[in-house]
Scaffold this active site. Structure first.
Site, PDB file in Angstrom:
ATOM      1  N   GLU A 225       0.750  -1.297   0.130  1.00  0.00           N
ATOM      2  CA  GLU A 225       0.099  -0.036   0.076  1.00  0.00           C
ATOM      3  C   GLU A 225       0.751   1.137  -0.080  1.00  0.00           C
ATOM      4  OE1 GLU A 225      -2.881  -0.448   3.124  1.00  0.00           O
ATOM      5  OE2 GLU A 225      -3.768  -1.929   2.135  1.00  0.00           O
ATOM      6  N   GLU A 336      -5.949 -10.490  -1.850  1.00  0.00           N
ATOM      7  CA  GLU A 336      -6.721 -10.204  -0.743  1.00  0.00           C
ATOM      8  C   GLU A 336      -8.063 -10.398  -1.295  1.00  0.00           C
ATOM      9  OE1 GLU A 336      -5.344  -6.977   1.811  1.00  0.00           O
ATOM     10  OE2 GLU A 336      -3.455  -7.621   1.092  1.00  0.00           O
TER      11      GLU A 336
END
Ligand code: XIL
Length: 429
Positions: A225, A336
């Site tokens: 991220e 994910e």
């Protein structure tokens, strides 16, 4: 029901068998051979084409993985110890909590004891997937408790489970602005750690983890991220990255060079969310990894988190995203995935709670099926390597508390009791 019983108790075939005594011996033999081959073919078809084990349906294309919550692997004594620790920490937190003047009175939730015995997630994790990743136990905050203090108990527990079930294991994650320990960014005298100190600590962390797990980990999320949602360049200090704030923009390249030394045989992943959802972010990641490749940084895979929802993004955007990174010679993995029932605009404006009726469950099944078809295509093109779901049963999903705490969601393939949902049935047919 075993694959055999599926065919033997099929009403039509039982009726056919009653004709056999009327045949001549030769016919009898031929008829039997025919039945024999029909049954064998049926069993093979059931096993090879219509396996009820999720990963088997995709084994020629990509591995199918799941994030495993540490709690599902604990025995009752371990769960109880965890519960007692949580209670103790909550008491300390409440004691030390100083409300700001004018702040509304906050009611702290009481930690609840965990249910006794195995949760359905454990059996499903072992049966349905050929790849696992820790939902929280391999994050820096779970492991690195002080300059010389490492706790590998959660990671070891998952690795033992993976080995026992012949599964591959991924590592999530080495560098992330969330779930990092606070001490690592501090100098011990109330100030910020210097660049040299933080670099030394990060390097030590990466090499200590690599030393212990390098032979067991197929792929590592090296940086997680790191693209900002505001301007699609590297997330900086103002955007909550203390890594960027203290180490400067080349921390990403450095982490990859160290990871390559520490995990020489694992694939090295840069992982982020909304790459398939937001064109600007997709391009921001493209620029970053293109530059990294040109600088000789050993990144080989882009991880698409794919926390998506029932409407967005369209499958065509997912396809374009995978192909965009593929065009740089990089692999892509889905790290994910889940399909939320909610199309929340943002944190402040979550959708109202809805019913998960048959119409919704069928729509979700169709969406999973279409996306997995796209995954098959991209695997055939040699780009997509793994697909990991972020959990197993809806009861354990992090989406029950994100972005709307306590709202409950229904994003995975198994319901709260571990029963397969229509989405599971579609993916195994
Ligand atoms: C989430 C876990 O699922 C939760 O249990 C935890 O409380 C917070 O983190 N992106 C990531 C994951 O990279 O590590 C996050 O996992 C979900 C979003």
């Amino acid at each position: 029901m075993s694959p055999f019983s599926h065919h033997i108790y099929n009403g039509k075939k039982m009726a056919l068998f009653t004709k056999i005594p009327e045949k001549s011996f030769k016919n009898f033999k031929n008829t039997y051979s025919l039945y024999f081959f029909t049954i064998i073919f049926g069993v093979l078809r059931y096993n090879l084409v219509m396996s009820k084990f999720l990963y088997e349906n995709y084994k020629d294309y990509f591995r199918v993985g799941a994030a495993i919550s540490g709690i599902i692997l604990m025995n009752d004594a371990e769960k109880d110890e965890l519960f007692q620790n949580m209670k103790k920490r909550m008491e300390e937190f409440k004691k030390n909590f100083k409300p700001q003047p004018g702040m509304p009175v906050f009611k702290f939730p009481e930690p609840q004891p965990f249910p006794k015995g195995d949760m359905p997630d454990k059996k499903l994790a072992a049966e349905q997937f050929n790849l696992v990743v820790a939902e929280n136990e391999c994050k820096m905050g779970s492991i690195y408790h002080g300059p010389d203090q490492f706790d590998f108990s959660g990671a070891d527990r998952l690795l033992a489970f993976a080995k026992q079930n012949n599964q591959a294991m991924r590592w999530h994650t080495l560098v992330w602005h969330n779930q990092s320990p606070r001490w690592i960014f501090e100098d011990g005298n109330g100030g910020k750690a210097s660049k040299e100190l933080l670099e030394e600590r990060l390097k030590k962390y990466i090499f200590t983890v690599g030393e212990r797990y390098k032979d067991d980990i197929c792929s590592v999320d090296v940086v997680n991220e790191c693209i900002s949602d505001k301007n699609f360049v590297l997330r900086d200090g103002a955007d909550r990255s203390q890594w960027f704030d203290i180490l400067g923009p080349d921390y990403v390249d450095k982490a990859f060079f160290w990871a390559k030394e520490a995990f020489p045989n694992s694939s090295l992943v840069i992982n982020d969310y909304n790459l398939e959802m937001i064109e600007g972010k997709r391009q921001g990641m493209y620029k970053l990894v293109k530059g990294m490749k040109e600088r000789g940084v050993p990144v080989d895979t882009v991880g698409l988190q794919m926390h998506i929802n029932i409407q967005n993004p369209p499958v065509s955007e997912i396809e374009q995203t995978i192909e965009l990174y593929g065009s740089l010679g990089l692999n892509v993995i889905v790290t994910e995935m889940e399909v939320s029932a909610y199309v929340d605009k943002d944190f402040e404006h979550p959708d109202p709670r809805r019913e998960y009726d048959k119409a919704f469950l069928d729509e979700q099944a169709e969406r999973y099926a279409q996306i997995f078809e796209c995954f098959r295509k991209e695997a055939r093109a040699g780009i997509l390597k793994d697909v990991v779901l972020w959990g197993i049963t809806d009861r354990m999903s992090w989406k029950n508390n994100f972005p709307a705490p306590g709202r409950g969601d229904c994003p995975l393939l198994f319901d709260g009791d571990g029963n397969p949902k229509p989405a599971f049935d579609r993916l195994t047919k």
